[in-house]
Design an enzyme around this catalytic site. Structure first.
Site, PDB file in Angstrom:
ATOM      1  N   GLU A  12       6.362  19.436 -45.711  1.00  0.00           N
ATOM      2  CA  GLU A  12       7.272  18.395 -46.181  1.00  0.00           C
ATOM      3  C   GLU A  12       7.432  18.409 -47.696  1.00  0.00           C
ATOM      4  OE1 GLU A  12       9.140  16.250 -44.381  1.00  0.00           O
ATOM      5  OE2 GLU A  12       8.388  17.245 -42.573  1.00  0.00           O
ATOM      6  N   GLU A  72       4.804   7.800 -47.028  1.00  0.00           N
ATOM      7  CA  GLU A  72       5.459   9.083 -46.771  1.00  0.00           C
ATOM      8  C   GLU A  72       4.678   9.905 -45.735  1.00  0.00           C
ATOM      9  OE1 GLU A  72       7.979  11.861 -46.290  1.00  0.00           O
ATOM     10  OE2 GLU A  72       8.495  10.278 -47.712  1.00  0.00           O
ATOM     11  N   GLU A  77       7.993  11.290 -37.780  1.00  0.00           N
ATOM     12  CA  GLU A  77       9.013  12.311 -37.530  1.00  0.00           C
ATOM     13  C   GLU A  77       8.491  13.408 -36.603  1.00  0.00           C
ATOM     14  OE1 GLU A  77      10.316  13.626 -41.359  1.00  0.00           O
ATOM     15  OE2 GLU A  77      11.578  11.862 -41.663  1.00  0.00           O
TER      16      GLU A  77
END
Length: 120
Positions: free
Chosen positions: A30, A71, A78
């Protein structure tokens, strides 16, 4: 007693290893995680350069870490959504959007704290 203490330290070590693996996976996959880490590094440097109280520094550092935690949780959401719903689905999209919104809200909170502390 020593055996129990040794077992607890062993468990702590294994938990730390698994947590580090999770962080590394997020770092490797990420870009946003890497960006927030570097934003935290820059923020911490500025917080220590400026003439701030210990409490002000603590708030700024903690809020920066809160953004990073958010985050990481968004990244986890996700990944789970992608496994559970490989096809496009409105609820999957909503879950991802809510995770992203959480990051934005945390970042806004950190930004507001910076402004409030700098303005005095």
């Amino acid at each position: 007693m020593w055996r129990v203490l040794a077992a607890e330290f062993g468990r702590l070590g294994r938990n730390a290893f698994v947590s580090w693996q999770g962080f590394r996976a997020a770092w490797d996959s990420e870009k946003s995680v890497r960006q927030w880490v570097w934003a935290n590094v820059a923020s911490a440097l500025v917080a220590f350069i400026l003439d701030l109280s210990g409490g002000e520094r603590a708030i700024l550092l903690a809020l920066g870490l809160l953004v990073l935690v958010t985050e990481l949780l968004n990244t986890a959401i996700e990944a789970v959504v992608d496994i559970a719903s490989p096809e496009r689905h409105p609820l999957a999209g909503r879950a991802k959007d809510c995770g992203s919104a959480a990051v934005v809200v945390a970042a806004l909170g950190a930004g507001i704290a910076w402004v409030a502390i700098l303005i005095g």
